[in-house]
Scaffold this active site. Structure first.
Site, PDB file in Angstrom:
ATOM      1  N   LYS A   3       0.851  -1.199   0.000  1.00 15.17           N
ATOM      2  CA  LYS A   3       0.000   0.000   0.000  1.00 15.17           C
ATOM      3  C   LYS A   3       0.884   1.246   0.000  1.00 15.17           C
ATOM      4  CE  LYS A   3      -3.962   1.975   2.555  1.00 15.17           C
ATOM      5  NZ  LYS A   3      -4.835   1.814   3.740  1.00 15.17           N
ATOM      6  N   SER A  29      -9.775   1.920   2.842  1.00 11.03           N
ATOM      7  CA  SER A  29      -8.862   2.641   1.979  1.00 11.03           C
ATOM      8  C   SER A  29      -7.831   1.766   1.266  1.00 11.03           C
ATOM      9  CB  SER A  29      -8.114   3.697   2.803  1.00 11.03           C
ATOM     10  OG  SER A  29      -7.270   3.067   3.748  1.00 11.03           O
ATOM     11  N   SER A  58     -10.009  -0.404   7.018  1.00  8.98           N
ATOM     12  CA  SER A  58      -9.400  -0.229   5.692  1.00  8.98           C
ATOM     13  C   SER A  58      -8.762  -1.469   5.085  1.00  8.98           C
ATOM     14  CB  SER A  58      -8.362   0.896   5.732  1.00  8.98           C
ATOM     15  OG  SER A  58      -9.028   2.129   5.755  1.00  8.98           O
TER      16      SER A  58
END
Lengths: 487, 479
Positions: free
Chosen positions: A80, A155, A179
């Site tokens: 990420k 996210s 997330s």
């Protein structure tokens, strides 16, 4: 079939047994990216083929020399884009870090590198991890590989779509309010949010420091356990890191839930929960019952206070954490300005997107004098009380089962127009962050639109093994479902 | 006739701690590195970096708290103070607001009237220093050096218990000595390792209400503090006398121009949005740790003064000078422990050392000579190997270069001559050459003896043993 359709552990085994080379595995990931990336936009950065080849060669030599002996050696991974990677652009999907190349690597990523991981790229996310749809990225929305008109969740949307669309073997995400768990559920993959303090936050660009945790996203529970075992460590560089004596998470991979006490909080199955999601979860619960788990419903208190408490705390911390992005030291600086204050204002006005600004304003407000006690302190007290509610529940239960989200993935564009509705969508995931608990989501079918549904299991602090075991046992009842884009 | 006013003063004193590394990372705190060489991701506010507390900072802060009679909070926490300024890389300072490490202490000072009073200490908290902005006059830009960013500080906040510049300076001197004795800081105002901000208000004598206070910053010496206090007192009295109101504000003192100007007033004061630092866990000082810190606490000045009187029987005057600096006290004790007479050591420190320090414009901390060489020098004089004048000459060498006095005296032939025959011949010559003095002595003017001794010394190039000279001289003159 692509090598990317294997699980990370399966692929690692083939590499170890010399059936597959590290560079063939990396090529398969690049092939997957070629196939899907134009449609779904999982990545902010894909490393150059040259760099990937170089790393693949290095890892292959390491494996051949017996230096990399773990199950993930040579397996391609996506990270990420809020985890620092030395020499590799790290943006948090924000214009304000659009040119930021860190001078150091996050501890969790270092742990992977030491295990022989081959990093393929950095995945798209909601800007600074603020959002539940991966639509707030300055690099454009990521699309759900099951249906590109829908969001992947967020996210950590890019990490989950990269796994689902077979653009990597597994990925790292981060979870501040759901997330990892919510996008895993939307994308039909498995993700773990570990107990707070289990994975070092050093190098994770902070959103809500007291809530953030890095965790794995993969095709199945075995992969997640193997990845968690690799990234979890006590890190003296992170003061909130916890020294544990049970990092052997893969030892919990047993198809045995006999006597496991499972609790279903009534408040999580009431109004607002999509009927199809509810039905899928109860069906999964039945599987566990048949395997010998003891399931019952109970009342979990204070559920309605979790969202306000979370948004106060996370925003307050974010407003301070994001203050360092000022155009002075690194990142974006506005082109024209008149003096220092003007530079700060313009840089931040131009560099941050609307959702980030909204949370910075909210956070600054709740910390300002005269409001601090009424909002921030009250939220902290609420957080402590919520933790107590869970402590009480875990006296009676080993695992709590809940949905990951009230519905399956919404359509792109539906959520941003109504932020409150988007915030309310976090209802089932947020409490785990407030209480520091570990959580896992595993796929449990699809709805009538063909979108994946996720089953969430929460455990007490440091009880990862219980949720891993329960999730693994459930997972044995069905095959992993691949999305259309990679078939 | 104008009214009588009383000045009410409280101080906020920042002290830079003497740790080798910074408060939240492993970077060096050493002065003088090239810009941004003592830095890392933590102290430059890189995204994703996290602070880790330096334990030594807690120990120094607690030691200062214990020495100033504070309650040590066994559970304390750090808070973030949020404000935007480019010398502060995270745009927040990690400090302590809600639960500081030390509270409710006080130290006793001597008032100008000769009495004693206690100045209360409200709290002591730990925090990090900021970097330094360098303004590039050519490039129309400012540059930032983060070498100082993250250097540990404690802030000592007094109660508004002081009433004059003399009391303020007595308090600061006392505080400085305590901290220097603890080794927690060198406390140099001129180098910024000790900085004092003055909170001052005035009120009519006899009033129990406080007036509106101002805070004055940028005070780099005791003299500047005294001048700023006098100036601010007058300024506030003028405002009150003219029927106006003092504005609560922060002012900056310009010592060259001898006036202060406002930096910011309370109306536009920043809201620092303090909240507990989520990246650090609370500091818990266990009984074990607390006792360890306490056990390491050195003897402080007041205790030392009492002991010197008791153990060595030194006069108060000597004790006051020797203990005014820990370095001198350390030299004193070590030299005495090598067998020298306490009073003789004290004399060398009080007289010659102080003289040379003044002569060379040095701080007592900078003294480098070893107690062993001072002890040897005292032994040389005790055994009359050298005389007093030669000893002074040798001491300066010790002071400057820490030479070994025994070797030095030998190499340079500085031993006193006490050989009867040699001295007698010289003295006879001196007597013969100075009949006037002999006459004076014979007529009872014994002062002339000194002249003859001096002449003998001169002949002997200063190396005669004065006692022997006296003895032979008396013998030859028949007195």
């Amino acid at each position: 079939m692509s090598l990317m359709s294997l699980t990370a552990v399966e692929l690692g085994k083939k590499i170890k047994e010399k059936e597959v080379s590290v560079s063939e595995a990396a090529d398969a990931a690049l092939e997957g990216i070629k196939n899907a990336e134009g449609t779904i936009n999982s990545y902010v950065t894909v490393l150059s083929e040259e760099d990937i080849k170089k790393r693949a060669k290095e890892v292959q030599e390491g494996i051949d020399a017996g230096i990399y002996a773990g199950p993930l050696a040579g397996v391609p991974v996506a990270i990420k884009d809020n985890m620092c990677t030395e020499g590799i652009l790290t943006t948090c999907s924000s214009k304000i870090l659009g040119n930021f190349v860190p001078t150091y690597t996050a501890e969790a990523v270092i742990n992977l590198i030491k295990a022989g991981a081959v990093i393929i790229g950095k995945t798209n996310m909601d800007e600074f991890a603020m959002g539940s749809t991966t639509e707030t990225s300055c690099y454009g929305a990521t699309k759900n590989p099951w249906n590109t008109e829908h969001v992947p969740g967020g996210s950590s949307g890019g990490s989950c779509t990269a796994v689902a669309a077979e653009e990597c073997s597994y990925a790292l995400g981060s979870d501040t309010g759901g997330s990892i768990r919510q996008p895993s559920s939307f994308c039909g993959v498995t993700g773990i949010k570990p107990t707070y303090g289990t994975v070092s936050r050093y190098g994770l660009i902070a959103y809500g420091s007291s809530l953030d945790q890095i965790g794995p996203v993969a095709k199945d529970v075995s992969d997640c356990a193997a990845v968690l075992e690799t990234i979890a460590s006590y890190d003296p560089k992170d003061s909130t890191s916890v020294k544990r004596d049970d990092y052997d998470f893969t030892s919990a991979l047993k198809d045995d839930v006999k006597g496991m006490r499972i609790g279903l909080p009534k408040e999580y199955f009431g109004e607002g929960l999509d009927e199809e999601v509810k039905a899928a979860i109860f069906k999964a619960v039945d599987v566990l019952k048949q395997k010998g788990a003891e399931v019952s419903e109970f009342d979990l208190g204070l559920v309605e206070y979790a969202i306000p408490a979370y948004y106060v705390i996370a925003s307050a911390e974010a407003s301070s954490n994001l203050a360092r992005f000022d155009g002075v030291k690194y990142g974006y600086r506005c082109a024209e300005y008149n003096g220092l204050h003007n530079m700060l204002k313009r840089t931040r006005s131009e560099g941050f997107g609307p959702e980030v600004k909204r949370r910075i304003m909210l956070g600054s407000f709740v910390l300002s004098s005269g409001y601090y006690d009424a909002y921030y302190i009250k939220a902290l007290k609420t957080k402590a009380l919520i933790k107590k509610e869970f402590d009480k529940a875990f006296e009676d239960y080993d695992v709590i089962i809940a949905p990951a989200s009230p519905s399956t993935a919404p359509k792109i564009g539906e959520s941003l127009s109504d932020p409150i509705k988007m915030y309310l969508g976090d209802i089932y995931t947020i409490s785990a962050n407030l209480a520091g608990l570990p959580g896992i989501t595993v796929p449990c079918g699809t709805d009538s639109k063909g979108l994946p549904i996720g089953l969430q299991m929460l455990g007490n602090c440091f009880a990862e093994k219980k949720i891993i075991r329960t999730a693994y046992a459930y997972e044995q009842s069905h095959e992993y479902a691949r999305c259309g884009i990679c078939k | 006739m104008s009214k009588e006013y009383e000045t009410v003063i409280g101080l906020e004193v920042h002290v830079e701690l003497a740790t080798k590394t910074k408060i939240f990372c492993g970077c060096s705190t050493a002065f003088g590195g090239a810009p941004n060489t003592h830095t890392c991701p933590v102290c430059t506010g890189m995204p994703g970096s996290l602070p880790v507390l330096n334990k030594q900072v807690v120990e120094y802060a607690a030691a200062v708290g214990i020495a100033t009679g504070c309650t040590i909070n066994r559970f304390c926490r750090f808070d973030r103070k949020n404000y935007f300024y480019p010398d502060n890389p995270q745009n927040y300072q990690i400090s302590q607001l809600y639960l500081p490490i030390c509270q409710n202490g006080g130290i006793s000072i001597e008032t100008p009237e000769g009495g004693k009073k206690t100045v209360g200490i409200h709290e002591i908290h730990m925090e990090e220093d900021a970097g330094k902005l360098v303004h590039d006059e050519w490039g129309e830009a400012s540059l930032v050096d983060f070498n100082r960013s993250g250097v540990p500080l404690i802030e000592i906040v007094s109660e508004p218990d002081m009433r004059s510049a003399e009391e303020v300076i007595a308090y600061l001197e006392k505080l400085r000595l305590i901290i220097q004795y603890l080794g927690a800081s060198d406390c140099k105002l001129n180098e910024g390792s000790m900085r004092a901000d003055v909170n001052l208000s005035v009120r009519e004598k006899g009033s129990s209400e406080f007036g509106t206070r101002t805070e004055t910053k940028n005070l780099n010496s005791f003299k500047a503090i005294a001048r700023a206090i006098a100036n601010e007192r007058e300024r506030q009295i003028d405002i009150i006398e003219s029927g106006e109101k003092v504005v609560q504000e922060t002012r900056r003192w310009d010592d060259a121009k001898e006036y202060s100007y406002p930096m910011r007033s309370k109306e536009d004061a920043q809201d620092y949005r303090y909240f507990p630092e989520p990246d650090l866990v609370p500091v818990i000082i266990s009984d074990e740790w607390f006792n360890e810190i306490k056990a390491k606490q050195p003897e402080l000045r007041d205790e030392k003064m009492a002991r010197y009187k008791e153990q060595y029987g030194l006069p108060d005057y000597d004790i006051d000078i020797i203990t005014a600096n820990k370095k001198l006290a350390d030299i004193f004790e070590e030299t005495v422990s090598l067998g020298s007479s306490p009073k003789k050591v004290s004399n060398w420190l009080m007289v010659e050392t102080m003289y040379l320090l003044k002569e060379k414009g040095m701080e007592p901390d900078k003294v480098t000579f070893s107690p062993a060489n001072l002890a040897k020098l005292i032994k040389l004089t005790d055994e009359r190997v050298i005389n007093g004048n030669v000893a002074k000459e040798v001491f300066e060498k010790i002071f400057d270069e820490d030479i070994d006095p025994e070797a030095y005296v030998k190499e340079n032939g500085l031993m006193s001559v006490s050989d009867e025959g040699e001295l007698r011949a010289v003295i006879e010559k001196v007597i013969a050459a100075n009949p006037k003095s002999v006459e004076d002595i014979n007529s009872g003017k014994l002062k002339a003896m000194g002249f003859l001794v001096g002449q003998t010394m001169k002949e002997m190039k200063g190396k005669a043993d004065p006692a022997s000279v006296n003895k032979i001289l008396k013998e030859l003159l028949g007195i």
